[in-house]
Design a protein around this motif. Structure first.
Motif, mmCIF file in Angstrom:
data_model
loop_
_atom_site.group_PDB
_atom_site.id
_atom_site.type_symbol
_atom_site.label_atom_id
_atom_site.label_comp_id
_atom_site.label_asym_id
_atom_site.label_seq_id
_atom_site.Cartn_x
_atom_site.Cartn_y
_atom_site.Cartn_z
ATOM 1 N N UNK A 534 0.842 -1.202 0.000
ATOM 2 C CA UNK A 534 0.000 0.000 0.000
ATOM 3 C C UNK A 534 0.880 1.256 0.000
ATOM 4 N N UNK A 535 0.549 2.218 -0.868
ATOM 5 C CA UNK A 535 1.402 3.382 -1.077
ATOM 6 C C UNK A 535 0.704 4.678 -0.701
ATOM 7 N N UNK A 536 1.473 5.658 -0.195
ATOM 8 C CA UNK A 536 0.918 7.001 -0.018
ATOM 9 C C UNK A 536 0.529 7.569 -1.388
ATOM 10 N N UNK A 537 -0.348 8.570 -1.442
ATOM 11 C CA UNK A 537 -0.858 9.087 -2.719
ATOM 12 C C UNK A 537 0.224 9.469 -3.727
ATOM 13 N N UNK A 538 1.279 10.180 -3.286
ATOM 14 C CA UNK A 538 2.320 10.622 -4.212
ATOM 15 C C UNK A 538 3.096 9.433 -4.775
ATOM 16 N N UNK A 539 3.384 8.454 -3.921
ATOM 17 C CA UNK A 539 4.108 7.272 -4.384
ATOM 18 C C UNK A 539 3.246 6.455 -5.338
#
Length: 549
Positions: A534-539
């Motif tokens: 799971x990734x943060x929005x920017x990543x």
């Protein structure tokens, strides 16, 4: 003030007290006689003599009032001039009539005071007596408990609380009269069993027994013996009633040093019995510590919601035959070190238990839609799936909230997908299908999450297949897919879904071997750590751009 004087007269009439008060009243009568004489005789301040007379009635009773009346009347009688400076004496009829009036006032006031006392005692009795059972109530219990503790009347005191668990069911399915009679009989039975111990009714289905000079172990034994005896049916008007009772034991000073502590723990010990699953439970500080930790976590969780301490991460979903990103799942996280040892699923379960899961869900929906809008502005168009609980399914306002949020941000409804577990669906299948239909009518996609982990999964899928766009195969099947039996089972699920026109997502995919098997047996979409955590929005945005390249 009046009731203070009543209680003073009732509770403090010791011999010494009577003598002191009597002498004080006599002194006042002589002082007032002197004042009346100095002010000119009986033409002036005769009425001030009512003060000591009425005081004697209030404090010492009618007889003392009559005695005071006679003394005051005689002192203001033959020897008291009518007009002092002229030496005019009173007529005999005047001072005799005055004594008569003094005594009459004493009798009227005294009888009225006795009536007020009786009314006061009656009301006090009502305040201390349960109107249904006739036994002392919570007020009396608190007063007696305080007296025992404050006066050091016993070194140890155990309190047993019993709850008549199935009384409400008897009220509903038999009638309230039978429920009431059975409760009264139960208390009478306890009164007989516990002998000289005091019994109090503290609610419509609970009562307590105070057992002085008894430790927890002995009180626990006594409570168990009573509970065993109540297992035999009780006959109410020839109708057999089976009682279910649970009990708890609190001890002073072991579990509390004062009345408020003891009373607050009476309710807690009954809550602890749900955890211990025992008929009789001794209050346990360790269990209470766990509950306090649970409560503190809830408070912090709600604080996190109110102070925007949540954030979302996004796990990509990959089309297996093209390696394209076809969507992402929004997963909730919390910026709070207090939750390092608690999984997000546990926190969500707690929020469901206490009833503010819908607020969290609406937060996730709002922020997911805002994120979709930001990605669109960056040239990325992807749908986001959001998990809904069974409680959310029972709240149709969630759909209206989602639609309004989509319209306000000019985001297409097909970019939102709701994931529902099998457990949430089977709680009320008909209502769930109605909600699913409403979702689909508003253009929102729907997936069945953790497929295969519930009972009768295929049956539920067949009944509601037209309402689902995707099914997600539970990770437990994917973990064992390298075994032939599991592979065949998953292949069967995929084939069935395809026949029903539903695409299949495999979640929790972590190895290349799993990917190859899933591709071979026709799985459509893969989600898992093999492709991305799971990734943060920017990543996620950067990952998406790299994947497109």
């Amino acid at each position: 003030m009046l009731f203070d004087l009543i209680d003073l007269g009732k509770h403090k009439r010791s011999k010494t007290f009577k003598i002191v008060v009597g002498l004080a009243i006599i002194a006042i009568i002589f002082i007032f006689r002197f004042i009346i004489y100095l002010t000119g005789g009986t033409t002036a301040f005769v009425h001030i003599m009512y003060i000591p007379i009425l005081l004697s009635v209030f404090i010492l009773g009618i007889r003392a009032g009559i005695a005071a009346s006679l003394m005051a009347g005689l002192l203001l009688g033959p020897s008291m001039p009518f007009v002092v400076n002229q030496g005019i004496m009173q007529d005999t009829r005047s001072w005799v009539f005055r004594i008569f009036m003094f005594i009459t006032i004493v009798l009227v006031v005294g009888l009225l005071l006795e009536y007020i006392k009786r009314m006061h005692e009656r009301e006090k009795g009502k305040a201390y007596t349960d109107v249904i059972t006739g036994y002392p109530n919570t007020n009396k219990f608190a007063e007696d408990l305080s007296a025992l503790i404050n006066n050091n009347e016993c070194n140890t005191l155990s309190i047993i609380v019993f709850e008549y668990k199935n009384m409400e069911m008897i009220n509903q399915y038999v009638n309230h009269e039978v429920g009431k009679k059975s409760f009264i009989n139960l208390i009478k039975y306890a009164d007989k069993h516990f002998g000289s111990c005091s019994i109090y009714t503290i609610s419509t289905n609970k009562f307590v027994i105070m057992v002085p000079d008894t430790d927890c172990g002995k009180a626990y034994y006594m409570a168990n013996k009573f509970e065993e005896k109540t297992r035999k049916p009780m006959f109410i008007d020839t109708l057999p009633i089976s009682l279910i009772i649970r009990g708890g034991v609190i001890n002073y000073p072991r579990h509390g040093k004062n009345t408020s502590e003891i009373i607050s723990k009476l309710e807690r010990v009954m809550t602890q019995s749900l955890k211990t699953q025992k008929n009789i439970t001794i209050y346990n500080n360790d269990i209470e510590a766990e509950r306090m930790k649970y409560y503190d976590t809830l408070v912090s969780l709600y604080f996190s919601l109110q102070n925007n301490m949540f954030y979302l991460v996004y796990q990509p979903k990959i089309k297996i035959d093209t390696n394209e990103i076809v969507g992402t799942e929004a997963l909730l996280r919390i910026k709070n070190d207090e939750y390092n040892n608690i999984s997000i699923s546990q926190l969500i379960e707690m929020a469901e238990e206490v009833g503010f899961i819908s607020e969290i869900t609406k937060w996730v929906i709002t922020n997911s839609i805002l994120q979709i809008k930001k990605w669109q502005e960056s040239g990325i168009h992807t749908n986001v799936s959001i998990n809904l609980s069974s409680i959310d399914l029972n709240d149709e306002s969630i759909i209206d909230f989602t639609v309004n949020c989509l319209q306000e941000n000019n985001v297409d409804s097909s970019l939102i997908e709701f994931e529902l577990t099998e457990r949430s669906i089977i709680e009320d299948v008909d209502k769930t299908l109605s909600v699913l239909k409403k979702m689909r009518e508003n253009g929102i996609k729907v997936s069945l999450d953790d497929y295969g982990s519930g009972h009768n999964s295929l049956s539920h899928l067949m009944k509601s297949s037209s309402e689902f766009d995707y099914i997600k195969i539970d990770k437990i099947f994917i973990d064992n897919i390298n075994e032939k039996q599991s592979e065949v089972l998953v292949e069967g699920i995929i084939s069935t879904a395809h026949v029903l026109g539903i695409e299949v997502v495999a979640e929790g995919v972590e190895t290349e071997e799993q990917v190859k098997i899933l591709e071979k047996i026709g799985c459509d979409i893969i989600q898992g750590y093999f492709y991305s955590k799971p990734l943060p929005p920017e990543e996620f945005l950067n990952y998406n751009k790299v994947t497109q390249c």
